[in-house]
Write a protein that holds these residues in place. Structure first.
Motif, PDB file in Angstrom:
ATOM      1  N   LYS A  11     -35.540 -36.664  48.607  1.00 19.76           N
ATOM      2  CA  LYS A  11     -36.500 -35.988  47.738  1.00 19.76           C
ATOM      3  C   LYS A  11     -37.167 -34.837  48.486  1.00 19.76           C
ATOM      4  O   LYS A  11     -37.621 -34.996  49.614  1.00 19.76           O
ATOM      5  CB  LYS A  11     -37.553 -36.990  47.256  1.00 19.76           C
ATOM      6  CG  LYS A  11     -38.565 -36.400  46.295  1.00 19.76           C
ATOM      7  CD  LYS A  11     -39.491 -37.476  45.733  1.00 19.76           C
ATOM      8  CE  LYS A  11     -38.758 -38.353  44.753  1.00 19.76           C
ATOM      9  NZ  LYS A  11     -39.696 -39.221  43.996  1.00 19.76           N
ATOM     10  N   CYS A  12     -37.220 -33.655  47.838  1.00 14.65           N
ATOM     11  CA  CYS A  12     -37.760 -32.496  48.533  1.00 14.65           C
ATOM     12  C   CYS A  12     -38.110 -31.386  47.544  1.00 14.65           C
ATOM     13  O   CYS A  12     -37.398 -31.173  46.562  1.00 14.65           O
ATOM     14  CB  CYS A  12     -36.747 -31.958  49.542  1.00 14.65           C
ATOM     15  SG  CYS A  12     -37.407 -30.659  50.617  1.00 14.65           S
ATOM     16  N   LEU A  13     -39.215 -30.690  47.803  1.00 17.01           N
ATOM     17  CA  LEU A  13     -39.578 -29.498  47.042  1.00 17.01           C
ATOM     18  C   LEU A  13     -39.315 -28.289  47.940  1.00 17.01           C
ATOM     19  O   LEU A  13     -40.092 -27.977  48.842  1.00 17.01           O
ATOM     20  CB  LEU A  13     -41.047 -29.536  46.617  1.00 17.01           C
ATOM     21  CG  LEU A  13     -41.553 -28.316  45.839  1.00 17.01           C
ATOM     22  CD1 LEU A  13     -40.710 -28.065  44.590  1.00 17.01           C
ATOM     23  CD2 LEU A  13     -43.016 -28.485  45.462  1.00 17.01           C
ATOM     24  N   LEU A  14     -38.185 -27.628  47.706  1.00 19.03           N
ATOM     25  CA  LEU A  14     -37.803 -26.445  48.476  1.00 19.03           C
ATOM     26  C   LEU A  14     -38.455 -25.215  47.869  1.00 19.03           C
ATOM     27  O   LEU A  14     -38.535 -25.080  46.643  1.00 19.03           O
ATOM     28  CB  LEU A  14     -36.283 -26.281  48.474  1.00 19.03           C
ATOM     29  CG  LEU A  14     -35.494 -27.397  49.170  1.00 19.03           C
ATOM     30  CD1 LEU A  14     -34.017 -27.297  48.835  1.00 19.03           C
ATOM     31  CD2 LEU A  14     -35.695 -27.313  50.676  1.00 19.03           C
ATOM     32  N   VAL A  15     -38.919 -24.306  48.721  1.00 17.69           N
ATOM     33  CA  VAL A  15     -39.643 -23.132  48.241  1.00 17.69           C
ATOM     34  C   VAL A  15     -39.168 -21.871  48.956  1.00 17.69           C
ATOM     35  O   VAL A  15     -38.548 -21.936  50.014  1.00 17.69           O
ATOM     36  CB  VAL A  15     -41.172 -23.288  48.437  1.00 17.69           C
ATOM     37  CG1 VAL A  15     -41.729 -24.341  47.489  1.00 17.69           C
ATOM     38  CG2 VAL A  15     -41.514 -23.618  49.884  1.00 17.69           C
ATOM     39  N   VAL A  30     -37.317 -19.632  53.548  1.00 17.77           N
ATOM     40  CA  VAL A  30     -37.311 -20.859  52.753  1.00 17.77           C
ATOM     41  C   VAL A  30     -37.975 -21.974  53.557  1.00 17.77           C
ATOM     42  O   VAL A  30     -37.976 -21.954  54.795  1.00 17.77           O
ATOM     43  CB  VAL A  30     -35.882 -21.263  52.352  1.00 17.77           C
ATOM     44  CG1 VAL A  30     -35.313 -20.276  51.355  1.00 17.77           C
ATOM     45  CG2 VAL A  30     -34.975 -21.357  53.575  1.00 17.77           C
ATOM     46  N   GLY A  31     -38.545 -22.925  52.857  1.00 13.11           N
ATOM     47  CA  GLY A  31     -39.231 -24.020  53.528  1.00 13.11           C
ATOM     48  C   GLY A  31     -39.314 -25.242  52.645  1.00 13.11           C
ATOM     49  O   GLY A  31     -38.793 -25.261  51.522  1.00 13.11           O
ATOM     50  N   ARG A  32     -39.980 -26.268  53.170  1.00 11.78           N
ATOM     51  CA  ARG A  32     -40.128 -27.540  52.471  1.00 11.78           C
ATOM     52  C   ARG A  32     -41.622 -27.841  52.315  1.00 11.78           C
ATOM     53  O   ARG A  32     -42.357 -27.873  53.302  1.00 11.78           O
ATOM     54  CB  ARG A  32     -39.469 -28.680  53.267  1.00 11.78           C
ATOM     55  CG  ARG A  32     -38.001 -28.423  53.647  1.00 11.78           C
ATOM     56  CD  ARG A  32     -37.525 -29.490  54.630  1.00 11.78           C
ATOM     57  NE  ARG A  32     -36.215 -29.198  55.187  1.00 11.78           N
ATOM     58  CZ  ARG A  32     -35.059 -29.633  54.682  1.00 11.78           C
ATOM     59  NH1 ARG A  32     -35.074 -30.396  53.598  1.00 11.78           N
ATOM     60  NH2 ARG A  32     -33.915 -29.319  55.241  1.00 11.78           N
ATOM     61  N   GLU A  69     -55.372 -28.158  52.519  1.00 15.44           N
ATOM     62  CA  GLU A  69     -54.314 -27.173  52.291  1.00 15.44           C
ATOM     63  C   GLU A  69     -53.021 -27.865  51.873  1.00 15.44           C
ATOM     64  O   GLU A  69     -52.782 -29.022  52.199  1.00 15.44           O
ATOM     65  CB  GLU A  69     -54.025 -26.386  53.590  1.00 15.44           C
ATOM     66  CG  GLU A  69     -55.227 -25.872  54.330  1.00 15.44           C
ATOM     67  CD  GLU A  69     -55.714 -24.528  53.822  1.00 15.44           C
ATOM     68  OE1 GLU A  69     -55.145 -24.033  52.833  1.00 15.44           O
ATOM     69  OE2 GLU A  69     -56.654 -23.980  54.424  1.00 15.44           O
ATOM     70  N   VAL A  70     -52.186 -27.130  51.155  1.00 15.86           N
ATOM     71  CA  VAL A  70     -50.805 -27.545  50.933  1.00 15.86           C
ATOM     72  C   VAL A  70     -49.980 -27.014  52.100  1.00 15.86           C
ATOM     73  O   VAL A  70     -50.048 -25.825  52.419  1.00 15.86           O
ATOM     74  CB  VAL A  70     -50.263 -26.990  49.604  1.00 15.86           C
ATOM     75  CG1 VAL A  70     -48.765 -27.266  49.485  1.00 15.86           C
ATOM     76  CG2 VAL A  70     -51.001 -27.604  48.426  1.00 15.86           C
ATOM     77  N   ALA A  71     -49.225 -27.881  52.742  1.00 19.11           N
ATOM     78  CA  ALA A  71     -48.451 -27.471  53.918  1.00 19.11           C
ATOM     79  C   ALA A  71     -46.998 -27.204  53.550  1.00 19.11           C
ATOM     80  O   ALA A  71     -46.398 -27.926  52.753  1.00 19.11           O
ATOM     81  CB  ALA A  71     -48.514 -28.550  54.997  1.00 19.11           C
ATOM     82  N   VAL A  72     -46.450 -26.138  54.139  1.00 21.17           N
ATOM     83  CA  VAL A  72     -45.019 -25.844  54.024  1.00 21.17           C
ATOM     84  C   VAL A  72     -44.416 -25.912  55.420  1.00 21.17           C
ATOM     85  O   VAL A  72     -44.882 -25.236  56.342  1.00 21.17           O
ATOM     86  CB  VAL A  72     -44.771 -24.448  53.419  1.00 21.17           C
ATOM     87  CG1 VAL A  72     -43.268 -24.183  53.315  1.00 21.17           C
ATOM     88  CG2 VAL A  72     -45.407 -24.335  52.036  1.00 21.17           C
ATOM     89  N   LEU A  73     -43.386 -26.721  55.569  1.00 19.81           N
ATOM     90  CA  LEU A  73     -42.705 -26.884  56.849  1.00 19.81           C
ATOM     91  C   LEU A  73     -41.454 -26.007  56.873  1.00 19.81           C
ATOM     92  O   LEU A  73     -40.871 -25.719  55.824  1.00 19.81           O
ATOM     93  CB  LEU A  73     -42.312 -28.352  57.049  1.00 19.81           C
ATOM     94  CG  LEU A  73     -43.461 -29.362  56.940  1.00 19.81           C
ATOM     95  CD1 LEU A  73     -42.912 -30.784  56.975  1.00 19.81           C
ATOM     96  CD2 LEU A  73     -44.472 -29.150  58.049  1.00 19.81           C
ATOM     97  N   PRO A  74     -41.025 -25.559  58.058  1.00 18.04           N
ATOM     98  CA  PRO A  74     -39.796 -24.754  58.135  1.00 18.04           C
ATOM     99  C   PRO A  74     -38.611 -25.521  57.563  1.00 18.04           C
ATOM    100  O   PRO A  74     -38.553 -26.754  57.622  1.00 18.04           O
ATOM    101  CB  PRO A  74     -39.630 -24.515  59.638  1.00 18.04           C
ATOM    102  CG  PRO A  74     -40.992 -24.710  60.222  1.00 18.04           C
ATOM    103  CD  PRO A  74     -41.642 -25.757  59.390  1.00 18.04           C
ATOM    104  N   TYR A  75     -37.658 -24.794  57.015  1.00 16.22           N
ATOM    105  CA  TYR A  75     -36.457 -25.435  56.470  1.00 16.22           C
ATOM    106  C   TYR A  75     -35.704 -26.154  57.583  1.00 16.22           C
ATOM    107  O   TYR A  75     -35.296 -27.303  57.438  1.00 16.22           O
ATOM    108  CB  TYR A  75     -35.565 -24.386  55.803  1.00 16.22           C
ATOM    109  CG  TYR A  75     -34.307 -24.963  55.219  1.00 16.22           C
ATOM    110  CD1 TYR A  75     -34.330 -25.655  54.008  1.00 16.22           C
ATOM    111  CD2 TYR A  75     -33.082 -24.822  55.881  1.00 16.22           C
ATOM    112  CE1 TYR A  75     -33.169 -26.198  53.478  1.00 16.22           C
ATOM    113  CE2 TYR A  75     -31.916 -25.355  55.362  1.00 16.22           C
ATOM    114  CZ  TYR A  75     -31.963 -26.043  54.159  1.00 16.22           C
ATOM    115  OH  TYR A  75     -30.816 -26.587  53.636  1.00 16.22           O
TER     116      TYR A  75
END
Length: 469
Positions: A358-362, A373-375, A397-403
């Motif tokens: 499960k993942c929300l890619l952005v 792109v990130g997760r 905060e909402v965090a985005v991690l590197p792909y």
């Protein structure tokens, strides 16, 4: 069941620096053995649908309050999972990745702090929070199909990578905005961007006025010298008085700024007086556009250029990794992804997309890093910024991690205000900063758009995303 990396994880990759990791009752992270064994590289992964999700806000608050009580100068708390490089499934389902100011926490103090969370695996790393910042002719039209170097042209167009140079100051340079329409009949167009991009801080204001005063005083002295050499004429007298008036006006401005600063440091220095709510960063601004600055016949609206740095093939493979997702997939025409709808909190916490897990890619396109792109992480992060006057700013905060490590950071200094989208064009949030020890951050922070939209409606009830173009 407490663990702490023996030395601060300055690389931000989840690895110990000397392979000695304090652990009690937890399985050890796998390490290769032998004289020529190379280290295992690990990558941060999002945590979704974790049992603590509903209580995380209270748990996270208690964590940073405990760190405060121990005198730990923490900067970020990211609840993440970890996987070995190239693997989708995490081997560590949850770890409290706690950032601290560089050289502010010794090993023994880290062990003591980690001991306050007996049921949580903890890793400390050196990290700082950075707010990602960096008039004339009309903005240029943007047509990636025809333009020979669209990645260079993009900053000078109204596409969502729009560069913002606020108030003609050299202190901030940001990127990105979202176009909104205001009103029912007499419609106006406004930009949504990060507030720290749109206005300078108090210290920058004072610094700029002080520099101007020095220049004006120098001009006054030179005019006075010329008056002493020959009789002062009317034009010279008017010019000297003009500089005197400018100096007096600037000094009054500095007095007002200092008065505000004194008030803030006097009455808001105590943490309990500064806490108005534990919520998302209030770092947004609306800027009304000059209609004549936009070539409306070539205006692209809320579209982001995803072609930079990524081929159409790579973009499809990353954002739609499963064969069944790719069946009816079409790459956005000319690489321009249309903003469409808002990603709600429920989808951020528990996305329906899969990349083997499960993942929300952005995706986003920023001034500093272009298309990346990130997760998105399913659990919110806590961040702490320390100003030079000792004021602490704590936010969620909402965090985005590197792909992945190969593709590098999702953002860097200069990307503030960039809008972040999921693969269908749903708006996830607005980029406000990141954490790490270098300009290229290992964790990027967003203010979610579902929350921003609520705040905007309070100011402009009749407002909506710019029409599809």
């Amino acid at each position: 069941m407490t663990s702490v990396f023996a030395k601060l994880d300055v690389d931000g990759d989840g690895k110990t620096n000397d392979a000695s990791r304090l652990t009690t009752s937890l399985p050890a992270w796998r390490e290769r053995t032998g004289p020529e064994a190379y280290r295992i590289t690990r990558e941060a992964r999002p945590a979704y649908d974790h049992p603590i999700a509903d209580q995380w806000h209270a748990i996270g608050t208690s964590i940073y309050q405990f760190l405060d009580s121990q005198g730990v100068k923490w900067t970020s708390i990211d609840p993440v999972a970890f996987a070995e490089e190239g693997e989708v499934e995490p081997f560590c389902p949850l770890l409290m990745w706690i950032g601290v100011h560089p050289k502010s926490l010794i090993y023994d103090a880290a062990v003591a702090a980690a001991g306050g969370f007996p049921e949580i695996e903890v890793a400390f790393r050196e990290s700082v929070i950075n707010r990602s910042v960096a008039t004339g002719p009309k903005l240029l039209p943007f047509n990636p199909l025809r333009d020979p170097v669209p990645e260079l042209l993009k900053p000078f167009t109204p596409t969502l990578g729009l560069s913002i140079a606020p108030l003609k100051t050299p202190y901030y340079e940001g990127t990105g905005a979202l176009y909104l329409r205001v009103g029912n009949t007499d419609k106006r167009t406004v930009l949504l961007t990060a507030a720290h991009v749109a206005r300078p801080g108090l210290q920058q204001c004072c610094h700029g006025h002080a520099e101007s005063i020095d220049v004006w005083n120098d001009n006054i002295a030179r005019l006075s010298e010329q008056s002493a050499e020959r009789e002062e004429d009317e034009e010279m007298a008017e010019k000297r008085q003009e500089y005197v008036d400018l100096v007096n006006k600037a000094r009054k401005k500095i007095e007002k700024i200092n008065k505000l600063h004194n008030y803030v440091t006097k009455f808001w220095a105590t943490p309990k007086h500064r806490i108005i709510a534990h919520q998302f960063t209030h770092d947004w601004a609306l800027i009304e556009l000059y209609e004549e600055k936009i070539s409306w016949d070539s205006f692209k609206g809320n579209k982001v250029y995803v072609g930079e740095n990524l081929s159409s093939s790579d973009y499809g493979k990353i954002m739609l990794p499963r064969p069944e997702d790719q069946a009816g997939y079409k790459y956005p025409r000319d690489g321009l992804l249309q903003a469409y709808g808002v990603v709600k909190e429920k989808e951020i916490r528990s996305p329906q997309y899969l990349d083997g897990h499960k993942c929300l890619l952005v995706v986003k396109n920023g001034m500093a890093t272009g298309t990346t792109v990130g997760r998105v992480n399913g659990l919110y992060s806590f961040t702490r910024v320390y100003t030079e006057h000792g004021i602490q700013q704590t936010s969620v905060e909402v965090a985005v991690l590197p792909y992945d490590r190969r593709r590098g950071a999702f953002s860097a200094s200069g990307d503030s205000g960039a809008i972040v989208f999921e693969r269908g064009g749903g708006i996830v949030g607005m980029l406000t900063g990141g954490s790490g020890t270098t300009e290229a951050t290992d964790t990027t922070y967003l203010t979610p758009y579902w929350w921003l939209e609520e705040q905007i409606k309070k100011v402009l009830p009749v407002s909506y995303l710019y029409d599809d173009v």
